[in-house]
Design an enzyme around this catalytic site. Structure first.
Site, short mmCIF file in Angstrom:
data_model
loop_
_atom_site.label_atom_id
_atom_site.label_comp_id
_atom_site.label_asym_id
_atom_site.label_seq_id
_atom_site.Cartn_x
_atom_site.Cartn_y
_atom_site.Cartn_z
N HIS A 141 3.52 -8.59 8.27
CA HIS A 141 3.49 -9.02 6.88
C HIS A 141 3.35 -7.80 5.97
CE1 HIS A 141 3.35 -13.31 7.73
NE2 HIS A 141 2.52 -13.03 8.71
N LYS A 162 1.15 -5.46 -3.75
CA LYS A 162 2.26 -4.94 -2.94
C LYS A 162 3.61 -5.24 -3.59
CE LYS A 162 1.08 -7.23 0.76
NZ LYS A 162 -0.17 -7.86 0.28
N ASP A 180 7.28 -9.91 2.12
CA ASP A 180 6.35 -10.86 2.74
C ASP A 180 6.37 -10.79 4.26
OD1 ASP A 180 4.34 -12.88 2.63
OD2 ASP A 180 5.86 -14.32 3.29
N ARG A 248 -10.34 13.23 4.29
CA ARG A 248 -9.21 13.86 3.61
C ARG A 248 -8.44 14.82 4.50
NH1 ARG A 248 -12.04 16.16 -1.67
NH2 ARG A 248 -13.64 16.57 -0.10
#
Length: 318
Positions: A141, A162, A180, A248
């Site tokens: 998805h 999104k 989707d 990081r």
């Protein structure tokens, strides 16, 4: 394991390979499939009695061999052939089909197909076709996009933005593959191909705007039929804990395993004021640079190490 019928293989390749049905119509729904002992590349090949192919191909040499045998020897050879597990037989190169082979296929319920194409070309086409239709698959998805010629899957919880991010990227000239739900197929040992389910093709759902036909709104160039998955960008809500958990200096090595293939993954915290479109484009550009051997994190660590050594040497003149 995935499989298809001889009927589907024949229908899908009939025009391209000039296929003609000769005999054995009662076996039209015989299955062609892979397993641990028979990978895709072993499904199609010239006549092989030791490691039988699911699709046994008879070219010029094989047909000449059968035609030169005497009646008794030919019958014995065909009996040996049909003791092997196979789904169909294809006579290539426009060769005349031996009458004994035609009769045996009819009796054994094995489809017999003829083609005017040369056997090497026919086998190449069949192998590529079978590699795609029999590929191991799964559904993920998210929104799958073509960003700077790189297949990018954007994932995250519901309401993370999104679709809005995808819309912004499409407006910047990038392409939509699927929204989707994305069908992913492993078409190679390290290659995943993403495709859009037929029901969702061309459509993108955006809260407040509803369902948009991207092909109609932005034109043909805004849609991609398929793309190789190279990068996963995961959106998470920015919290103090999330920001602390993100290392990081380890971001470049994060991966996600899909169908036993490791895919590079980047996690982007979502917060008000962050330009996600720019961040995604930059993440893709950075990924492309890494493929070329340019790693900003590595360069920074090397520079830092070099400067520390220079400082140590300056402080210790001896």
């Amino acid at each position: 394991m995935p499989s298809i019928t001889v009927r589907k293989l024949y229908q899908d390749n009939r025009q391209k390979l000039n296929l003609n049905w000769v005999a054995g119509s009662s076996g039209i729904d015989n299955l062609i499939g892979t397993d641990d002992q028979r990978p895709t590349l072993a499904l199609v090949g010239h006549l092989n009695l030791i490691h039988p192919n699911s699709l046994q191909v008879l070219g010029v040499a094989e047909c000449d061999y059968l035609n030169q045998l005497g009646q008794d020897a030919a019958r014995e050879a065909l009996e040996q052939l049909f003791r092997l597990p196979m789904s169909a037989i294809i006579v290539a190169n426009g060769q005349p089909v031996p009458a004994a082979l035609k009769a045996a296929c009819e009796h054994q319920r094995v489809p017999l197909i003829a083609s005017s194409q040369a056997s090497p070309y026919l086998m190449d086409v069949m192998r590529i076709y079978l590699a795609r239709v029999l590929a191991v698959s799964t559904v993920l998805h998210g929104v799958f996009l073509d960003v700077l010629e790189v297949g990018v899957l954007i994932t995250g919880d519901s309401a993370m933005g999104k679709s809005e991010l995808a819309l912004e990227l499409i407006s910047r000239g990038h392409g939509l593959v699927a929204d989707d739900a994305v069908d992913l197929f492993r078409i190679g040992p390290e290659t995943l191909e993403g495709r859009c389910p037929d029901m969702l093709r061309d459509f993108l759902e955006v809260r407040g705007l509803g369902i948009l036909n991207i092909r109609t709104v932005f034109g043909e160039t805004a849609i991609r039929p398929k793309k190789i998955l190279k990068l996963i960008i995961h959106l998470v809500k920015a919290t103090d804990q999330i920001m602390q958990d993100i290392d990081r200096l380890a971001i470049q090595s994060e991966t996600q395993e899909v169908l036993n293939v490791k895919i590079r993954k980047v996690t982007i915290p979502v917060a008000a004021g962050r330009n996600l479109g720019v961040l995604v484009e930059t993440a893709v550009r950075n990924y492309i640079l890494q493929l070329r051997g340019i790693d900003s994190t590595r360069d920074f660590i090397e520079r830092q190490t070099r400067m520390l050594r220079e400082q140590e040497n300056a402080a210790d003149p001896d």
